[in-house]
Design an enzyme around this catalytic site. Sequence first.
Site, PDB file in Angstrom:
ATOM      1  CE  LYS A   1     -13.857 -15.231   9.498  1.00 31.66           C
ATOM      2  NZ  LYS A   1     -14.458 -14.221   8.612  1.00 31.66           N
TER       3      LYS A   1
ATOM      4  CG  ASP B   1     -17.724 -13.281  10.365  1.00 27.63           C
ATOM      5  OD1 ASP B   1     -18.722 -13.053   9.653  1.00 27.63           O
ATOM      6  OD2 ASP B   1     -16.591 -12.838  10.105  1.00 27.63           O
TER       7      ASP B   1
ATOM      8  CD  GLU C   1     -18.607 -10.159  12.437  1.00 25.71           C
ATOM      9  OE1 GLU C   1     -18.200 -10.044  11.257  1.00 25.71           O
ATOM     10  OE2 GLU C   1     -17.858 -10.167  13.419  1.00 25.71           O
TER      11      GLU C   1
ATOM     12  CG  ASP D   1     -17.704  -7.631   8.107  1.00 30.33           C
ATOM     13  OD1 ASP D   1     -17.256  -6.730   7.375  1.00 30.33           O
ATOM     14  OD2 ASP D   1     -16.969  -8.506   8.589  1.00 30.33           O
TER      15      ASP D   1
ATOM     16  CE  LYS E   1     -13.364  -7.412   6.683  1.00 31.61           C
ATOM     17  NZ  LYS E   1     -14.477  -7.793   7.566  1.00 31.61           N
TER      18      LYS E   1
END
Length: 347
Positions: free
Chosen positions: A157, A185, A211, A234, A260
């Site tokens: 992250k 991400d 991402e 995403d 997702k």
Amino acid sequence: MTLESFSLARYRIPLDSALPVGKQRIELRQGLILQARANEQDYYVEIAPLSGLDRDGSEINGFSLESLDDAITELQSLLQAIVEGSMTLDSAAEFTQLASVAWGLSLLSAKINQQLPVHHTPFEPVPLIVPREGEPEVMLRQRLMAMPNNIHRVKIKVAQTTMAEELQLIHLVQEIRPNVKLRLDANQGFEFDEAEAFCACLPKQAIEYIEEPCRQWQKNRALFASTGVPYALDETLGRHPDFVPADDAYDSGLRALVIKPMLCGSLPKLQQLIDHAHGLGLRCVLSSSIESSLGIADILHVAAALTPDDTPGVDTLTPFTKALIEPFGDKTCLAFDSLTPVFSIRK
């Protein structure tokens, strides 16, 4: 297939450490478990929109467009129609506008009709690393050196703490594990100039993609043109339910869709998006919406069927203080003590 009844229950599971949802943090996960009785067997699916409140009491932004209460109201209507025979599970999944409900109903249909693999080859793990603001380097090194030797990719992250700390973490990963590839991400956490400065300092040979680097997803192409760092999408997929990648997406830097399912919708819609993306040379990585252990298990089975070459992003269970599915002999069972009944519908 003879559907005899439906039961809906609600779960609330505290997390023993906060999980990031974009820039926000959650310390509690809530969702629904739908049980169907069909052919004298019980089947379960999780329906859990990624919405509600973060740990500070603010609404979670940028993920599910529906609330848990929206899902309950919709399910009560649709399940009644299914029991009365005016709808099937599949037609109800295509009818609803709520992505989490569409996902749950179509998944339930696939389970009842035995359309998913019962067993699958384990995916190679992709650990999630969340930067900790102010973490001493010696502790950071200990964390990284504790990673198992069979790790070939990690997800980190970024746009969470300071740029300096996150770049230090990335370069430390490269120093300690030089053969590990990195998936970053940013959760749309950078303005364009910040993303450009950040990407300029990355060890590009180690980066598979970043991402959602830019707050405005349309600027990701310009970022790739400027820095050469490829990107993945995403949040854009959840915010734009009818999103389809352009024919020149790969040449413009897009490398993967991080999907997702809880935000995408029904299994047929998921299959259509994956087929289109694969046709353009893009990878598709199924990803958790911070579901419970039941939802995570289902993502693994769907990934085995639809994206067997890409490890799904499901490394979000560690903070959960309770598992909703537990071993029971050769099978698994639900932890019913974690559930609060909502309603039941019978023929």
